[in-house]
Design a protein around this motif. Structure first.
Motif, PDB file in Angstrom:
ATOM      1  N   THR A 141       0.840  -1.210   0.000  1.00 21.04           N
ATOM      2  CA  THR A 141       0.000   0.000   0.000  1.00 21.04           C
ATOM      3  C   THR A 141       0.871   1.256   0.000  1.00 21.04           C
ATOM      4  O   THR A 141       0.607   2.200  -0.740  1.00 21.04           O
ATOM      5  CB  THR A 141      -0.929  -0.015   1.237  1.00 21.04           C
ATOM      6  OG1 THR A 141      -1.608  -1.257   1.267  1.00 21.04           O
ATOM      7  CG2 THR A 141      -1.929   1.110   1.201  1.00 21.04           C
ATOM      8  N   GLU A 142       1.930   1.247   0.807  1.00 19.39           N
ATOM      9  CA  GLU A 142       2.800   2.430   0.882  1.00 19.39           C
ATOM     10  C   GLU A 142       3.495   2.698  -0.453  1.00 19.39           C
ATOM     11  O   GLU A 142       3.571   3.842  -0.902  1.00 19.39           O
ATOM     12  CB  GLU A 142       3.860   2.246   1.997  1.00 19.39           C
ATOM     13  CG  GLU A 142       3.352   2.561   3.391  1.00 19.39           C
ATOM     14  CD  GLU A 142       2.567   3.860   3.479  1.00 19.39           C
ATOM     15  OE1 GLU A 142       3.085   4.893   3.051  1.00 19.39           O
ATOM     16  OE2 GLU A 142       1.399   3.822   3.949  1.00 19.39           O
ATOM     17  N   VAL A 143       3.991   1.632  -1.086  1.00 18.31           N
ATOM     18  CA  VAL A 143       4.683   1.819  -2.380  1.00 18.31           C
ATOM     19  C   VAL A 143       3.690   2.311  -3.432  1.00 18.31           C
ATOM     20  O   VAL A 143       4.001   3.195  -4.223  1.00 18.31           O
ATOM     21  CB  VAL A 143       5.355   0.505  -2.843  1.00 18.31           C
ATOM     22  CG1 VAL A 143       5.895   0.640  -4.250  1.00 18.31           C
ATOM     23  CG2 VAL A 143       6.488   0.174  -1.925  1.00 18.31           C
ATOM     24  N   ALA A 144       2.485   1.729  -3.410  1.00 21.07           N
ATOM     25  CA  ALA A 144       1.467   2.164  -4.380  1.00 21.07           C
ATOM     26  C   ALA A 144       1.189   3.652  -4.190  1.00 21.07           C
ATOM     27  O   ALA A 144       1.080   4.402  -5.157  1.00 21.07           O
ATOM     28  CB  ALA A 144       0.197   1.350  -4.193  1.00 21.07           C
ATOM     29  N   LYS A 145       1.113   4.107  -2.942  1.00 18.07           N
ATOM     30  CA  LYS A 145       0.843   5.529  -2.686  1.00 18.07           C
ATOM     31  C   LYS A 145       2.005   6.406  -3.152  1.00 18.07           C
ATOM     32  O   LYS A 145       1.812   7.464  -3.717  1.00 18.07           O
ATOM     33  CB  LYS A 145       0.603   5.741  -1.183  1.00 18.07           C
ATOM     34  CG  LYS A 145      -0.855   5.526  -0.791  1.00 18.07           C
ATOM     35  CD  LYS A 145      -1.117   5.959   0.614  1.00 18.07           C
ATOM     36  CE  LYS A 145      -0.866   4.805   1.558  1.00 18.07           C
ATOM     37  NZ  LYS A 145      -1.147   5.083   2.936  1.00 18.07           N
TER      38      LYS A 145
END
Lengths: 249, 424
Positions: B49-53
């Motif tokens: 989720t963090e990388v996608a953001k």
């Protein structure tokens, strides 16, 4: 007895064209088309109208060719394409980009990319009957009438698994010996591209297509129309026209 | 009486030290596994989720509705018009930390005779640095400044093309008007993010040159907005709807909060479901091991229970004694399980688990699907919730396991218990 005779005559009428079509080697037909359309040299001025959804983009270019192995194309418009030159020698394609002042030799998967934004790929430009004979097996179908012209119908199936077009169905005008339609299929049987000749003209006892349309079925609502505006055959073209120096000029 | 039961229960666990040790060990190992598995799954979910953001969604992403629908094929002509003006307006809104304009397109990247297709991201170098942290992932060269025709290229991509820092690359693509355009760039730096897809296919160019190739001055494919508080993304999205519907920036411009992104909103819940099922299986195994061990320690003591009943212990007291004993054993096992599992997870939270090394570099680099943003290093995420829930799960299962045998043995007559075939 009379009835039997009638039946025999009917069988004969029905069978003869089929047998005749099956007896012909499809690759001989393709070679004849190649030789029919290949002039010693040619100079042409053409335009390409790319239609994508509601947009229409027109590109003009001129081309010089010797036989069917060497050609040189220079784009004249639009502004962003002006000065882009393409050199084809056999299977090798080199492109000069004026914006980068660099020459790029196309290879591998790049050959399957769209040629200058059209529905045609660079690979489509380099195919010849000789290679088709090596890479495909062919069969003849029953003749068909296409746009009021009787045509041979050829079906080529690739001997190579990783072929871009696994099957090709080709319609050849029997009288004028010009390929008038082609459908290209992927291995899964999906129709990938369709090309159709719109207009054929007679030049020095030989027929030559002057307008054709190609549709890449993988691009939604897209087609490319190629129109030959001017063509001259058997003109003198200097040999250095087909060199990297000519690309950089 | 309750204190006697408690004392008896406590005393019982030290009576057969070997038996108690193995029972506690089974619970400890089970709970340790549970803590680690939960932290690991939490780590995967959070990391992705963090990388996608950071890389693709921001907290809110602005684009055309058609681009949003066809994002995977990146339609070049789907642009947010006058994006400089829109970016300036958004920057002035309270709670906005950063706004980043981007153009994204597929291009042919060529060096000498070699050419490979790549994904080109044109963005402001300063902003890429701030929200993607690419400058920290450089393995050679230096970070580009945006003034020159320079690129940053992924490690695997550079290896495929045989590219070194300062080499020249040619980027060729079809622009938004279907003209083929090429520009030469110098390689400023090579980065390694640890995400195969990014390192294998991506190349960063300064925004102005990305726009020059595409012939789309003052337009962008995506505008990523980073907020001070990411939880306010949905609220912020509704707030800017009126600006986007003015018609200045295109016919149909949409703002998508990060929760509604394809990866975070659609793919991640599916991934989460798969992991939850795996976690369910782990829980079941842990529960069976604890149940089995606890069941055995009661059943093998029927004769002992018979003696206690013959001495006058009531059924209720026998039941309470066994449950108390299970409670003690469960608590001790769970404490050790949580301590060991928590300690192990906390250690891996710092060092990470390097899957690229475990699977082999070549094998790992084959996994390069665009939507699977799993890094080669997974960092487990140990939370207080995991510690507490695992601890109580251990105690609960231990007690649950003895309820039936405790009830059965408490109802037995002493003579019946003596005749029991189960012996130590």
């Amino acid at each position: 007895m009379k009835k039997i005779k009638i039946i025999l005559v009917l069988i004969f009428i029905l069978l003869v064209p089929k047998v005749a079509a099956e007896d012909i080697d499809p690759f001989d037909i393709l070679s004849k088309i190649d030789s029919n359309m290949t002039f010693e040299s040619a100079y042409a001025e053409m335009k390409m109208i790319i239609t994508i959804k509601k947009r229409k983009i027109t590109k003009k270019f001129k081309s010089y060719s010797v036989g069917n192995t060497k050609s040189f194309i220079e784009f004249l418009s639009p502004v962003r394409d002006r000065g882009t030159k393409m050199l084809k020698k056999g299977k090798i394609i080199k492109i000069y980009y004026p914006s980068a002042e660099r020459i790029l030799r196309l290879s591998g998967h790049m050959l399957r990319q769209s040629m200058m934004g059209s529905d045609m790929s660079y690979e489509d430009m380099t195919e010849r009957s000789k290679e088709l004979r090596e890479e495909y097996s062919g069969e003849m179908f029953q003749n068909e009438v296409l746009d009021e012209n009787e045509c041979y119908v050829l079906m080529l199936t690739s001997k190579i698994k990783k072929q871009t077009y696994f099957k090709r169905k080709i319609w050849v005008d029997i009288k004028r010996f010009v390929g008038v339609k082609e459908e290209l299929y992927s291995k899964s049987g999906k129709l990938v591209k369709v090309s159709k000749v719109i207009e054929i003209k007679l030049f020095k006892n030989r027929y030559y297509p002057v307008e054709m349309i190609m549709e890449d079925k993988l691009r939604k609502n897209s087609s490319t129309r190629i129109i030959v505006e001017k063509i001259e055959f058997n003109i003198a073209i200097p040999e250095d026209m087909f060199s990297e120096r000519a690309l950089l000029k | 009486m309750f204190s006697i039961i408690l004392k008896l229960g406590w005393k019982n666990i030290s009576r057969n030290k070997k038996r108690t040790f193995f029972t506690i060990l089974a619970i400890t190992v089970g709970i340790m596994m549970l803590v680690f598995a939960s932290s690991y799954i939490q780590g995967i979910m959070n990391g992705t989720t963090e990388v996608a953001k950071r890389m693709r969604t921001g907290h809110v992403k602005i684009m055309t509705s058609e681009y949003s629908r066809l994002e995977r094929i990146m339609p070049k002509e789907e642009l947010v018009l006058k994006s400089e003006d829109l970016t300036d307006r958004i920057r002035k809104i309270d709670g906005v930390k950063l706004v980043s304009q981007m153009v994204k397109f597929n291009a042919l990247i060529s060096k000498d005779e070699l050419n490979e297709p790549g994904l080109v991201v044109g963005a402001d170098p300063g902003i890429i640095k701030m929200h993607m942290g690419i400058d920290d992932m450089l393995i050679s060269g230096k970070y580009f400044n945006g003034g020159e025709k320079e690129v940053m290229i992924g490690r695997i991509f550079a290896e495929k093309l045989g590219v070194m820092v300062n080499d020249e690359l040619l980027l060729v693509t079809t622009d938004i008007n279907y003209s083929t355009y090429a520009l030469p760039f110098r390689v400023s730096g090579i980065f390694n993010t640890g995400y195969t897809y990014i390192d294998k296919h991506m190349i960063f160019v300064p925004l102005k040159f990305g726009r020059e190739i595409l012939d789309c001055q003052d337009s962008s494919h995506e505008i990523l907005i980073y907020l001070d508080d990411q939880d306010k993304a949905a609220e912020f999205t509704s707030g800017i709807k009126s600006i986007l519907s003015e018609g200045i920036y295109g016919e149909s411009i949409v703002a998508v909060p990060w929760e509604d992104d394809e990866i975070i909103g659609e793919l991640m819940p599916m991934v989460k479901q798969v992991w939850q099922k795996i976690l369910g299986i782990i829980l079941l195994i842990v529960a069976i091991v604890i149940l089995n061990t606890m069941l055995m320690i009661v059943m093998e003591r029927y004769q002992e229970i018979g003696v206690l009943k013959a001495l006058g212990l009531k059924s209720r007291e026998v039941f309470s004694m066994i449950v108390t004993e299970a409670l003690f054993i469960g608590t001790i096992g769970s404490v050790f399980g949580v301590l060991l599992g928590g300690g192990f997870s906390a250690w891996l939270e710092k060092t990470g688990i390097n899957f690229a090394e475990m699977a082999g570099k070549d094998m790992w680099e084959k996994f390069d699907m665009p939507l699977v943003l799993f890094g080669n290093i997974i960092y487990p995420d140990l939370t207080l919730e995991i510690i507490i829930s695992s601890f109580f799960f251990g105690i609960f299962i231990s007690v649950l396991a003895v309820l039936y045998p405790a009830y059965k043995s408490s109802k037995m007559l002493p003579a019946e218990a003596f005749r029991s075939k189960l012996k130590v």
